[in-house]
Scaffold this active site. Structure first.
Site, PDB file in Angstrom:
ATOM      1  N   LYS A 279      31.910 120.931 -22.311  1.00  0.00           N
ATOM      2  CA  LYS A 279      30.813 121.706 -22.879  1.00  0.00           C
ATOM      3  C   LYS A 279      29.825 122.118 -21.797  1.00  0.00           C
ATOM      4  CE  LYS A 279      28.039 117.663 -24.246  1.00  0.00           C
ATOM      5  NZ  LYS A 279      26.931 117.864 -23.303  1.00  0.00           N
ATOM      6  N   LYS A 308      25.869 112.898 -23.662  1.00  0.00           N
ATOM      7  CA  LYS A 308      25.783 113.499 -22.340  1.00  0.00           C
ATOM      8  C   LYS A 308      24.631 114.510 -22.281  1.00  0.00           C
ATOM      9  CE  LYS A 308      29.476 111.368 -20.854  1.00  0.00           C
ATOM     10  NZ  LYS A 308      29.370 110.257 -21.801  1.00  0.00           N
ATOM     11  N   ASP A 309      24.232 114.845 -21.048  1.00  0.00           N
ATOM     12  CA  ASP A 309      23.117 115.758 -20.810  1.00  0.00           C
ATOM     13  C   ASP A 309      23.349 117.114 -21.471  1.00  0.00           C
ATOM     14  OD1 ASP A 309      23.533 113.991 -18.235  1.00  0.00           O
ATOM     15  OD2 ASP A 309      21.405 114.466 -18.310  1.00  0.00           O
ATOM     16  N   LYS A 310      22.248 117.793 -21.725  1.00  0.00           N
ATOM     17  CA  LYS A 310      22.332 119.172 -22.209  1.00  0.00           C
ATOM     18  C   LYS A 310      22.470 120.144 -21.045  1.00  0.00           C
ATOM     19  CE  LYS A 310      19.955 122.867 -24.637  1.00  0.00           C
ATOM     20  NZ  LYS A 310      18.781 123.299 -25.405  1.00  0.00           N
TER      21      LYS A 310
END
Length: 676
Positions: A279, A308-310
């Site tokens: 992503k 997880k991070d954006k």
């Protein structure tokens, strides 16, 4: 690539202007003043004083509650459309945010001077690969779908999709992506009449029966094709003017999130389809929500090992209950910023925390350090490590930090909890939140404030709904409407705030060595390091407690400092059990220093900040060539790789390399160009 020019501003870290944070700073200073710096380890220990001239563009985290089935899609679209705002006004608003020192992040462990660089100038400069419990790093490198011996209704053959014309597919795609105002698409089922049979009465009856049966089969094939190619759509059969039509439409509301259809599922196949999710610029829960809506299932049938991070490219394993790999693979044709692959069937879901950690590939652009400075910084990171602080995203982005709300919860001060969440505050917020807060301050009327809030899924909206339902005298029940994970986020933020302050004090008092009275872990049990045994331990063995019940504290000054800090906050360190069980703080232990594994780095030159400097998994799968980088360019970048265990922050490792404040308050006031 869109660029946004930022205003030129002071390159020194501005002092906090927040009255809200001043009281906490005074408390820290009073505790700290009781002892002077004592560093007997021979290592340099520094406090944050002045910052370099480039920013770490770290994520902001909106307090958005996932998985609210009752909300309309318009809420989500409105929220997305208002996400970024004007960057100049955002930078101005962030003058009221937090700096690292406001949350106890004040020390470094390395002796080098540091240098400047830009993190996440492009989100593709920050790539995270999950490391499973078996030590395997997740990669997206295969789009193929596993073949079953048994055929399933959800697994139509490729020939099935030929029943849809190109025009049908175009209309269905536009419907699925909401690119037009149509609420449905009708596909006519044409009779199969090109097969000739005998001419007698009996033959004519057979011919009539054969045509009807073929038409029914064809309708089934069309249903399958639409649902497989366009998973966001639902279908039904209608009679119109004597003709059969397949009607495709968007399922809405709770129907869209209903349980998966009861298809036959082969006994030989594992109940869970595991896949790798790639992503871009989306956080994990947002991604799960998107997948669930397109598949018409509830988000809770998905499981994963960690969020997880954006603002990054991330690769992680996901498991989903009884959704076929083929159906998942078709999502690749209709979703942006997501790719699914490496499918397999297994008999178990995934569990939070099962992962071994994450592997990071990070580019710091436009670095100013000399080759020698970079070598010193990276060698220190590999050999010594970094202080295992909780990163800035743990504490929110406005002038009301999340830890203050957590402290009020632990104090059982529910009026303050309500006030802190709903009151106006300076800082970066969406316009409708500002209006909602202004109305609340003026009227203290939940209904009036809620009317100002078109997006109801935020924490503020949930609390206002709770106040409407339970009344202003039952704030505890009103607050309970907020999903549990979001409520617990506040008290965990307070734990993190205390831990950051205490670990800074521990480094200040005793430096980078194990001392008698420190704590170390034997399995899951914490023990004190005794005087005669201290030489058997290093700073990498030392842990510090997160305040809570059933933990022990160091038998030296830091143990007393914990008590003093909680007393100043009207809390009893020996009684962290809350009358509401959910808000009882269970303690834990956390390593003081983390030494990253698999540390590698190189310096590269480049001319154009818009070009990628290393290939992603998707680039490799699609065979995209990378631009040829110059030997000597206008800019230099540091590409670094390292692996970290769970619940550690890569931004804190990068902070140690650059020696700079990673807070958004500092980042947004620096002169740079933001690339989206």
């Amino acid at each position: 690539m869109e660029t946004v020019e930022m205003n030129s501003v002071s390159l020194k870290r501005p002092r906090s202007e927040d009255d809200v944070a001043n009281a906490d700073e005074i408390k820290r200073q009073k505790i700290s003043e009781k002892s002077k710096t004592g560093n007997n380890s021979g290592q340099s220990v520094e406090t944050v004083t002045e910052q370099p001239d480039k920013s770490l563009l770290e994520d902001t985290k909106n307090e958005i509650i996932p998985n609210e089935e009752s909300e309309e899609q318009e809420d989500e679209e409105l929220e997305d459309s208002d996400e970024d705002g004007d960057p100049e006004s955002f930078a101005d608003m962030m003058k009221h945010g937090l700096t690292e020192s406001d949350v106890g992040i004040t020390k470094f462990v390395s002796s080098h001077k540091g240098f400047s660089g830009i993190l996440k100038e492009r989100y593709s400069d920050f790539v995270v690969h999950e490391i499973g419990k078996d030590g395997r790093v997740s990669h997206l490198d295969d789009f193929s779908v596993p073949v079953d011996d048994e055929v399933n209704f959800e697994d139509p053959s490729e020939e099935t999709f030929t029943v849809l014309s190109d025009e049908d597919k175009q209309r269905l795609e536009e419907l699925q992506l909401l690119k037009n105002k149509e609420t449905s698409v009708a596909i006519e089922v044409k009779l199969i009449n090109d097969v000739k049979f005998g001419v007698g009465e009996e033959d004519e009856r057979v011919n009539e029966w054969k045509v009807i049966e073929d038409t029914k089969e064809k309708r089934t094939v069309i249903h399958q094709a639409v649902k497989s190619l366009f998973p966001g759509l639902e279908t039904k059969t209608e009679d119109r003017d004597g003709k059969k039509y397949i009607i495709a439409y968007h399922a809405a509301g709770k129907k869209a999130l209903a349980n998966p259809r009861k298809h036959s599922w082969p006994k030989s196949r594992g109940s869970y389809c595991h896949f790798v999710l790639y992503k871009e610029n989306k956080d994990t829960m947002d991604a799960i929500n998107v997948l669930s809506k397109f598949l018409r299932v509830k988000p809770n049938i998905f499981s994963y090992m960690g969020t997880k991070d954006k603002r990054a490219i991330t690769v992680q394993e996901i498991a989903v209950l009884r959704i076929t790999a083929q159906r998942l693979a078709h999502l690749n044709k209709c979703l942006m910023n997501f790719k699914l692959g490496n499918f397999s069937y297994k008999n178990h879901p995934l569990k939070l925390g099962e992962l071994q950690g994450n592997h990071f590939t990070v580019v710091l652009r436009n670095i100013t350090g000399t080759d020698n400075q970079i070598e010193q910084a990276m060698h220190s990171l590999r050999e010594i490590g970094f202080i295992n602080y909780y990163g800035m995203q743990r504490f929110g982005t406005t002038a009301v930090p999340t830890y203050q709300i957590g402290r009020a919860i632990l104090q059982n001060n529910w009026n303050e909890v309500m006030d802190l969440i709903l009151k106006p505050r300076p800082g970066a917020e969406k316009g409708y939140l500002v209006k909602c807060r202004e109305e609340w301050a003026k009227s203290k009327d939940p209904a009036a404030a809620l009317k100002k809030l078109p997006v109801k899924r935020c924490v503020e909206g949930q609390l206002l709904r709770g106040l409407l339902k339970y009344g202003m005298k039952n704030i505890i029940s009103a607050f309970g409407i907020i999903p549990r994970n979001n409520r617990l986020m506040y008290i965990h933020s307070y734990q993190s705030y205390v831990w950051n302050n205490m670990v800074s004090k521990r480094i200040e008092e005793y430096g980078l060595r194990a001392v008698p009275g420190d704590l170390t872990l034997k399995g899951a049990t914490a023990i004190h390091i005794e005087e005669g045994d201290v030489d058997n331990y290093t700073i990498h063995d030392v842990v510090m407690p997160l305040p809570g019940f059933d933990v022990i504290y160091p038998k030296h000054k830091i143990g007393e400092a914990y008590k003093e800090m909680l007393v100043a906050d009207n809390l009893d360190i020996n009684n962290m059990r809350h009358k509401i069980r959910d808000y009882s703080l269970s303690g834990a232990y956390r390593k003081i220093i983390i030494r990253p594994q698999n540390v590698n780095w190189e310096v590269v030159a480049y001319d154009d900040p818009r070009i990628p400097l290393f290939p992603t998994d998707l680039d490799k799968l699609e065979g995209k060539p990378l631009p040829v980088l110059p030997t000597h360019g206008k800019f230099r970048a540091l590409k670094m790789e390292f692996s970290l265990p769970p619940s550690t922050y890569a931004t804190m490792a990068i902070r140690e390399v650059l020696k700079m404040d990673t807070s958004i308050k500092n980042q947004t006031q620096l002169n740079t160009t933001w690339l989206r």
